[in-house]
Design an enzyme around this catalytic site. Structure first.
Site, PDB file in Angstrom:
ATOM      1  CE  LYS A  96      18.264  52.036 132.846  1.00  0.00           C
ATOM      2  NZ  LYS A  96      17.181  51.034 132.937  1.00  0.00           N
ATOM      3  NE  ARG A 122      20.324  47.850 127.907  1.00  0.00           N
ATOM      4  CZ  ARG A 122      19.563  48.949 127.878  1.00  0.00           C
ATOM      5  NH1 ARG A 122      20.090  50.136 127.749  1.00  0.00           N
ATOM      6  NH2 ARG A 122      18.249  48.857 127.991  1.00  0.00           N
ATOM      7  NE  ARG A 182       8.932  52.503 129.096  1.00  0.00           N
ATOM      8  CZ  ARG A 182      10.217  52.215 129.329  1.00  0.00           C
ATOM      9  NH1 ARG A 182      10.902  52.885 130.239  1.00  0.00           N
ATOM     10  NH2 ARG A 182      10.812  51.243 128.666  1.00  0.00           N
ATOM     11  NE  ARG A 220      11.077  51.744 124.795  1.00  0.00           N
ATOM     12  CZ  ARG A 220      12.128  51.701 125.610  1.00  0.00           C
ATOM     13  NH1 ARG A 220      12.363  52.694 126.440  1.00  0.00           N
ATOM     14  NH2 ARG A 220      12.939  50.684 125.584  1.00  0.00           N
ATOM     15  NE  ARG A 269      13.226  46.405 126.851  1.00  0.00           N
ATOM     16  CZ  ARG A 269      12.379  47.332 127.295  1.00  0.00           C
ATOM     17  NH1 ARG A 269      11.076  47.148 127.212  1.00  0.00           N
ATOM     18  NH2 ARG A 269      12.839  48.432 127.830  1.00  0.00           N
TER      19      ARG A 269
HETATM   20  P1  AMP Z   1      16.375  51.476 126.665  1.00  0.00           P
HETATM   21  O1  AMP Z   1      15.610  52.642 126.136  1.00  0.00           O
HETATM   22  O2  AMP Z   1      17.539  51.861 127.516  1.00  0.00           O
HETATM   23  O3  AMP Z   1      15.476  50.446 127.332  1.00  0.00           O
HETATM   24  O4  AMP Z   1      17.018  50.745 125.395  1.00  0.00           O
HETATM   25  C1  AMP Z   1      16.188  50.216 124.368  1.00  0.00           C
HETATM   26  C2  AMP Z   1      16.949  49.220 123.541  1.00  0.00           C
HETATM   27  O5  AMP Z   1      18.074  49.855 122.905  1.00  0.00           O
HETATM   28  C3  AMP Z   1      17.568  48.045 124.294  1.00  0.00           C
HETATM   29  O6  AMP Z   1      16.630  47.008 124.540  1.00  0.00           O
HETATM   30  C4  AMP Z   1      18.676  47.625 123.327  1.00  0.00           C
HETATM   31  O7  AMP Z   1      18.132  46.934 122.208  1.00  0.00           O
HETATM   32  C5  AMP Z   1      19.177  48.972 122.822  1.00  0.00           C
HETATM   33  N1  AMP Z   1      20.247  49.511 123.703  1.00  0.00           N
HETATM   34  C6  AMP Z   1      20.189  50.630 124.485  1.00  0.00           C
HETATM   35  N2  AMP Z   1      21.342  50.824 125.153  1.00  0.00           N
HETATM   36  C7  AMP Z   1      22.152  49.806 124.806  1.00  0.00           C
HETATM   37  C8  AMP Z   1      23.463  49.416 125.174  1.00  0.00           C
HETATM   38  N3  AMP Z   1      24.182  50.139 126.078  1.00  0.00           N
HETATM   39  N4  AMP Z   1      24.010  48.301 124.609  1.00  0.00           N
HETATM   40  C9  AMP Z   1      23.305  47.577 123.712  1.00  0.00           C
HETATM   41  N5  AMP Z   1      22.049  47.861 123.330  1.00  0.00           N
HETATM   42  C10 AMP Z   1      21.464  48.955 123.864  1.00  0.00           C
END
Ligand code: AMP
Length: 210
Positions: free
Chosen positions: A13, A88, A122, A155, A166
């Protein structure tokens, strides 16, 4: 164009959003990047969400929804945006419906083995969030960002133990949104398993055909 990018962690994404943002001249809003910036800057929000991100759990809906509400109200979003990593949960999707219309929800379909390989390899530039992969998209100099010269990081939530959680969180809370948006006639399914260029071309063609 107002779009949501849906798909499990590691579906591409963020990588595709970085290209689409340039190609379409729209804003890329990654809720994960916003949370990581808050953690880095040690803001109140950052302190609140640090442990949640480290565990790979979801930040509470109320916090996330308010952050997105403020972000998409900014004037730079008027021409369009890509929401990457939001919504999400169904509650977030309902809240989004109350904030804005959408033109498309792109669903990146990628087999689980590919996702795990992508996540564990990554690497990221800590200041710009630019994404690399040790095998599939390495930087020019190993471990160093091409633009800023900073050392790349992994990360904390891309470590194997957290990846499992996750993916479970995705299956449980986020995957139901595929049906949610399919019923609204917004889903565009894209095979996300190829190279970034190939996936972008597939998506671009599908969006133009809408
Ligand atoms: P991402 O970079 O999209 O993988 O997001 C990293 C982390 O941020 C996720 O594992 C969640 O802990 C938090 N996070 C990101 N977007 C959301 C969301 N829409 N709702 C809840 N937690 C989020």
């Amino acid at each position: 164009m107002k779009m949501v990018f849906l798909g499990p962690p590691g579906a591409g994404k963020g990588t595709i959003a970085a290209r689409a943002k340039e190609a379409y001249g729209i804003v890329h809003i990654s809720t994960g990047d916003l949370f990581r910036a808050a953690i880095k800057n040690e803001t109140e929000l950052g302190k609140k969400v640090k442990a949640i991100l480290a565990a790979g759990d979801l930040v509470p809906d109320s916090v996330t929804i308010e952050m997105v509400r403020q972000r998409i109200a900014q004037p730079d979003c008027e021409k369009g945006f890509i929401l990457d990593g939001f919504p999400r949960t169904v509650a977030q999707a309902d809240a989004l419906t109350g904030m804005t219309g959408l033109d498309a929800v792109v669903n990146f379909v990628v087999p689980k083995e590919v996702v795990v390989r992508r996540l564990s390899g990554r690497r990221m530039c800590p200041s710009t969030g630019r994404i690399y992969h040790i095998e599939f998209g390495p930087p020019k100099v190993e471990g160093i960002d091409d633009e800023t010269g900073e050392p790349l990081i992994q990360r904390p939530d891309d470590r194997e133990e957290t990846i499992v959680n996750r993916l479970e969180v995705y299956d449980r809370s986020t995957a139901p949104l595929i049906d949610y948006y399919r019923q609204k006639g917004l889903i565009v399914d894209i095979d996300g398993s190829g190279s970034p260029q190939h996936v972008f071309e597939l998506m671009d063609a599908a969006l133009k055909a809408l």
